[in-house]
Design a protein around this motif. Structure first.
Motif, PDB file in Angstrom:
ATOM      1  N   ILE A 238      -5.868   6.283  10.126  1.00 59.52           N
ATOM      2  CA  ILE A 238      -7.278   6.501  10.480  1.00 59.52           C
ATOM      3  C   ILE A 238      -8.044   5.186  10.450  1.00 59.52           C
ATOM      4  O   ILE A 238      -8.735   4.833  11.406  1.00 59.52           O
ATOM      5  N   ASP A 239      -7.912   4.464   9.347  1.00 61.94           N
ATOM      6  CA  ASP A 239      -8.653   3.194   9.210  1.00 61.94           C
ATOM      7  C   ASP A 239      -8.409   2.279  10.412  1.00 61.94           C
ATOM      8  O   ASP A 239      -9.316   1.586  10.861  1.00 61.94           O
TER       9      ASP A 239
ATOM     10  N   ALA B  78      -7.157   2.354   2.873  1.00 60.62           N
ATOM     11  CA  ALA B  78      -5.743   2.682   2.655  1.00 60.62           C
ATOM     12  C   ALA B  78      -5.121   1.837   1.546  1.00 60.62           C
ATOM     13  O   ALA B  78      -4.310   2.336   0.753  1.00 60.62           O
TER      14      ALA B  78
ATOM     15  N   LEU C 125      -0.434   5.602   3.748  1.00 57.74           N
ATOM     16  CA  LEU C 125       0.057   5.230   5.079  1.00 57.74           C
ATOM     17  C   LEU C 125      -0.727   5.950   6.184  1.00 57.74           C
ATOM     18  O   LEU C 125      -1.069   5.347   7.206  1.00 57.74           O
TER      19      LEU C 125
ATOM     20  N   ALA D  63      -0.172  -0.162   7.228  1.00 55.04           N
ATOM     21  CA  ALA D  63      -1.199   0.728   6.669  1.00 55.04           C
ATOM     22  C   ALA D  63      -2.557   0.056   6.508  1.00 55.04           C
ATOM     23  O   ALA D  63      -3.588   0.735   6.504  1.00 55.04           O
TER      24      ALA D  63
ATOM     25  N   LYS E  86      -6.106   3.310  -1.677  1.00 52.30           N
ATOM     26  CA  LYS E  86      -5.422   4.613  -1.796  1.00 52.30           C
ATOM     27  C   LYS E  86      -3.990   4.396  -2.267  1.00 52.30           C
ATOM     28  O   LYS E  86      -3.465   5.128  -3.119  1.00 52.30           O
TER      29      LYS E  86
ATOM     30  N   LYS F 257      -3.730   7.352   5.705  1.00 49.67           N
ATOM     31  CA  LYS F 257      -5.115   6.863   5.598  1.00 49.67           C
ATOM     32  C   LYS F 257      -5.269   5.613   6.463  1.00 49.67           C
ATOM     33  O   LYS F 257      -6.275   5.432   7.153  1.00 49.67           O
ATOM     34  N   GLY F 258      -4.253   4.771   6.426  1.00 54.36           N
ATOM     35  CA  GLY F 258      -4.264   3.564   7.252  1.00 54.36           C
ATOM     36  C   GLY F 258      -4.150   3.854   8.740  1.00 54.36           C
ATOM     37  O   GLY F 258      -4.502   3.011   9.570  1.00 54.36           O
TER      38      GLY F 258
ATOM     39  N   TRP G  41     -14.461   4.307   3.414  1.00 53.33           N
ATOM     40  CA  TRP G  41     -13.997   4.419   4.798  1.00 53.33           C
ATOM     41  C   TRP G  41     -13.482   5.836   4.977  1.00 53.33           C
ATOM     42  O   TRP G  41     -12.593   6.275   4.254  1.00 53.33           O
ATOM     43  N   TRP G  42     -14.044   6.545   5.911  1.00 49.67           N
ATOM     44  CA  TRP G  42     -13.594   7.917   6.174  1.00 49.67           C
ATOM     45  C   TRP G  42     -13.625   8.766   4.907  1.00 49.67           C
ATOM     46  O   TRP G  42     -12.662   9.436   4.583  1.00 49.67           O
TER      47      TRP G  42
ATOM     48  N   ALA H  13       0.805  -1.220   0.000  1.00 53.98           N
ATOM     49  CA  ALA H  13       0.000   0.000   0.000  1.00 53.98           C
ATOM     50  C   ALA H  13       0.837   1.269   0.000  1.00 53.98           C
ATOM     51  O   ALA H  13       0.377   2.317  -0.456  1.00 53.98           O
ATOM     52  N   VAL H  14       2.043   1.191   0.509  1.00 49.48           N
ATOM     53  CA  VAL H  14       2.767   2.424   0.858  1.00 49.48           C
ATOM     54  C   VAL H  14       3.815   2.816  -0.183  1.00 49.48           C
ATOM     55  O   VAL H  14       4.753   2.059  -0.442  1.00 49.48           O
TER      56      VAL H  14
END
Lengths: 213, 213
Positions: free
Chosen positions: B113-114, A107, B108, B46, A110, B110-111, A101-102, A46-47
């Protein structure tokens, strides 16, 4: 027509999973070509970080947007990213299937955007290839999502604000930014629905997918 | 006053890194207590996934929002998440320092918050503890970010649309959703700035941080 479905839900048996499966079935039935990137199943990274750029232009200061352009120009793109870029280039239509989500992507998804829609690939800030000149023009994008809250809560006077405004920005600064036509499909508050209501929503989705683009 | 700075930029020597350092210095100077969660340096996980919930309520179907509530109620929260929750509870003010990527957080963050703003911790959808009743009420939140594009491009008639509307939704559906007061600080297009202009922006930030909340 070539359709890429990017799926991001941690539970394959979720409604999001059903929507993804339904889309695949309907598109196959309509004799379109389909590829699915199931980001959870792929264990997608993800990052966006320095590891994505083993051959950096600037080894002192890491500037992602500059390194992206350099990686594209020198064909030094990390393999997992390159694979997804190839799917994007292949696709006429890209569908993101996810739970909101949010007010945005999970994430993991994203990170699909952060790590695939490179400067030099999806857009180019140096040459101002954005919006109508975006590098992915002529493609179509759809945000297909579920929300926790019901439709009534997503109005101008409702607690969450107008979903149309939220999605307008979301799509504008994502798909439209890279030159794509953008649309969306939403299922609001499926947790509160009866089985019949869920079936109606699936039928509504099927109709839209059957009539793509 | 207790201030938590959550920092997410892959380059510590970036302008975002400077803003984070400046905030720490100024807050220390003003005799506030400061903690920093540097998500890249921490190698923060994340992605919200099943691994976050080793003791699931429902072992068949994974429903994150239900498992979050269950984990809070049974004190079964993964250790890395619990640590961040403790910082959130400790903080009077939370500052997110990040570059805007695709009109939102880097994946990262965003994760962050999630995986930390759990149902049952930051809000509670069963008991409708949202907005004015959100579980983090009385705290203050600030989105402090940089953008790639200049200010002129973020207007109602500009290509990106009105940044005020974008940030209003961003803050509303994040900090305000959990009961917090929300504000923001933005530096637009630092890549195009002269050294003097950057210094002016840092001064402007320092002034705001010095006068928190």
């Amino acid at each position: 027509m070539n359709v890429l479905i990017v799926f991001a839900h941690p539970e394959s048996e979720s409604l999001n999973g059903s929507l993804k499966e339904l889309a695949v079935d309907v598109l196959n039935d309509e004799r379109h070509q389909v590829q699915v990137s199931d980001l959870y199943a792929m264990n997608w990274k993800a990052v966006l970080d320095k590891d994505d750029f083993p051959e950096r232009m600037d080894k002192e200061l890491f500037n992602p947007i500059a390194e992206q352009l350099n990686a594209v120009e020198n064909d030094n793109i990390a393999l997992d990213i390159k694979r997804e870029m190839d799917k994007v280039l292949w696709a006429d239509v890209i569908i993101f299937q996810f739970p909101i989500w949010w007010s945005n992507f999970p994430a993991l998804l994203k990170g699909g955007i952060d790590r695939v829609f490179y400067n030099g690939f999806a857009f180019n800030v140096v040459e101002m290839k954005l919006y109508n000149e975006g590098l992915l023009k002529c493609k179509k994008g759809m945000l297909s999502f579920t929300t926790g809250a019901s439709r009534e809560l997503y109005t101008d006077k409702g607690p969450h604000g107008d979903i149309e405004v939220l999605v307008k920005y979301f799509n504008h600064l994502l798909f439209e930014f890279v030159g794509m036509d953008a649309t969306y499909f939403a299922i609001f508050g499926p947790g509160e629905m009866s089985e019949e209501e869920r079936e109606n929503e699936l039928d509504r989705f099927e109709e839209i997918i059957r009539n793509l683009p």
